[in-house]
Structure formats: C-alpha cells, structure tokens
Design an enzyme around this catalytic site. Sequence first.
Site, PDB file in Angstrom:
ATOM      1  N   GLU A  48     -51.280  31.566  88.772  1.00  0.00           N
ATOM      2  CA  GLU A  48     -51.169  32.798  88.388  1.00  0.00           C
ATOM      3  C   GLU A  48     -52.441  32.930  87.530  1.00  0.00           C
ATOM      4  OE1 GLU A  48     -48.554  35.122  86.391  1.00  0.00           O
ATOM      5  OE2 GLU A  48     -47.715  33.832  88.965  1.00  0.00           O
ATOM      6  N   CYS A 204     -43.791  50.539  93.819  1.00  0.00           N
ATOM      7  CA  CYS A 204     -44.077  51.349  93.028  1.00  0.00           C
ATOM      8  C   CYS A 204     -45.275  51.185  92.292  1.00  0.00           C
ATOM      9  CB  CYS A 204     -42.968  51.306  92.164  1.00  0.00           C
ATOM     10  SG  CYS A 204     -42.174  52.348  90.445  1.00  0.00           S
ATOM     11  N   CYS A 211     -41.270  56.394  96.782  1.00  0.00           N
ATOM     12  CA  CYS A 211     -39.792  56.654  96.427  1.00  0.00           C
ATOM     13  C   CYS A 211     -39.048  56.119  98.112  1.00  0.00           C
ATOM     14  CB  CYS A 211     -39.572  57.741  95.219  1.00  0.00           C
ATOM     15  SG  CYS A 211     -40.483  58.055  93.936  1.00  0.00           S
ATOM     16  N   CYS A 214     -38.324  52.830  97.939  1.00  0.00           N
ATOM     17  CA  CYS A 214     -37.581  51.665  96.839  1.00  0.00           C
ATOM     18  C   CYS A 214     -35.784  52.104  97.226  1.00  0.00           C
ATOM     19  CB  CYS A 214     -37.596  53.122  95.643  1.00  0.00           C
ATOM     20  SG  CYS A 214     -37.455  51.764  93.746  1.00  0.00           S
ATOM     21  N   CYS A 220     -32.857  55.932  89.052  1.00  0.00           N
ATOM     22  CA  CYS A 220     -34.934  55.810  88.373  1.00  0.00           C
ATOM     23  C   CYS A 220     -34.690  57.159  87.402  1.00  0.00           C
ATOM     24  CB  CYS A 220     -36.373  56.273  89.504  1.00  0.00           C
ATOM     25  SG  CYS A 220     -37.570  56.186  88.801  1.00  0.00           S
TER      26      CYS A 220
END
Length: 302
Positions: A48, A204, A211, A214, A220
């Site tokens: 992280e 995305c 799309c 997705c 969406c």
Amino acid sequence: MTDTTTTDLVPADAASLHGPVIAWFDQHARDLPWRRPEAGAWGVMVSEFMLQQTPVNRVLPVYEQWLARWPRPADLAAEAPGEAVRAWGRLGYPRRALRLHGAAQAITERHGGDVPSDHAQLLALPGIGEYTAAAVASFAYGQRHAVLDTNVRRVFARAATGIQYPPTATTAAERKLARALLPDDESTASRWAAASMELGALVCTARSEECGRCPIADRCAWRLAGKPAHEGPARRGQTYAGTDRQVRGKLLAVLREARGPVPQQSLDAVWHEPVQRARALDGLVADGLVEPLADGLYRLPA
C-alpha cells in the site's frame, strides 16, 4: 442521478452492484504477491505504501526485493532510515520510504513486531492515513471498511453518481456514498473493496472505459446518462521533465549508489541549473531524505 439519491442508497440498490463486481473479480483479478495469503499484513502494508501514485509494474520488483530483505517490520526497523531510501530505488516520492520505516519502528516498539489489526491502532502509526489504515484492515484482516483510492472513487463516480471523474480531493459526500455501498457482511465487504478497486484499475480506467467488459455496465449511471463530459476543472497530467522532482530524483540517485558520503561537487554535476539544484537539495534535507555533514559532504540519513 442526483447527489441525494446516490448518497442515500438503500441496501437493495447497493446489493445489485456487489454480486456482479465480486464475480468479475473472482474471474479476472490479477495474481499479485500482496494478495497471496503468505504476504501477511506486513506485505499488504508495504504494497500500500509503494502503490501510492505508482503503477503495479514498477512496484513488483522493488516489493519482492524489499520483502526478501525485510520480511518483518522489526527487520526494517533495525536498519538506518537511509537504507530504506536506498532500497526504494526509483519508485518516486521517496518520503514514503521514510514513513514506512517509521511505521515499522512503531510496530516493533508498540505491537511486538506484528502489524495491528485494529483500525484505530493502524491509524495511530506514523505515516498511516485513513486510506492506508482502511486498506490494511480490509485486505489483510478481512474487516469492513470503505477503502477509497483513486480507482474506487472513479468507479463510484461513474456507476452511482453519473459523472465521469470524481472531485480532485475526496469529499464527505464520496465517503458517505462509499459507506452506503459497503456490504454488511465483513468478508463480502473486504472482497468488494478489492473488487471495486481492481475494476477501476483494469476496466473503468481514467484514460478510457471498456464498458463491454464491465460487469455493471447495464446499471452504470454515467453510461445510462449518455456519458456526459466532465464539467469540473481541466484534468492535467503530471509533468516530470525539468521539475524539482526530477532534480531531487537525480540527486538521490547519486546518494543511493554511493556507499559513503558524497561531496558537493558530485551532486553539482547532475543538474546544470544551480538555483533549482540548490532548492531541490535543500528540500531533500528538509524532508529528512538527505543528511548534510561537515566539509560539504552529504549522505542518506543514518
């Protein structure tokens, strides 16, 4: 969709997104070392820190070298902070190395060398902000937290709010929306956090949206609204060439490669413009990344 409806989602609305996104993640998630069980909480924390503003392909080799050298926080804490800066290499934003070193010291001193699972204790570690504390608690310990990185914020902006890009800085409305979208079950919430992040990283994306790939394209809000263009401030890509960041990087490269103190003239040779070079060096000293010595010598912090 208006801000009122997006920030006051009822559980049924949120749940309609969870299943498809998590199922997509189960099939398409990248096999990354910090996602493997053997990574543990320390591996998650290191990843992280390294992944902030840095792509995965640049992080992978440094991450693996880092964990091989310092498999536990106490191993890193026993080293001089300058060694953390040296091992950071060219990942960029090297203050992250100092912060990770400071967190390792605090984990060793306060928690017996084990990364704490409690969110408040994570947040109390030096160099740990709200995002990192939530990410470690969620990804390492399977807890229920809203994990809002750039990728997640973009997915939520498009899917729920109906806008192309989220605001420049995270807003209270975004945090409220993220909490509304969070599954009630801890393990599902943890999986949702990772899945929505991966969706933003792979499908995305900021530069384009696929799309057709997705799993929630049919619901969406941005797509259903006809993909209205971004109306906020112009989005500018970060420049690097000729900036103080580039000069700082060149100065640090000399110090990382040296095994002892470096004279001023060796640093002067890396950049032609003396005022900018001096400013960059002063900034590195102020940030604790470079330590000035007598006789015009410099070294990484000991």
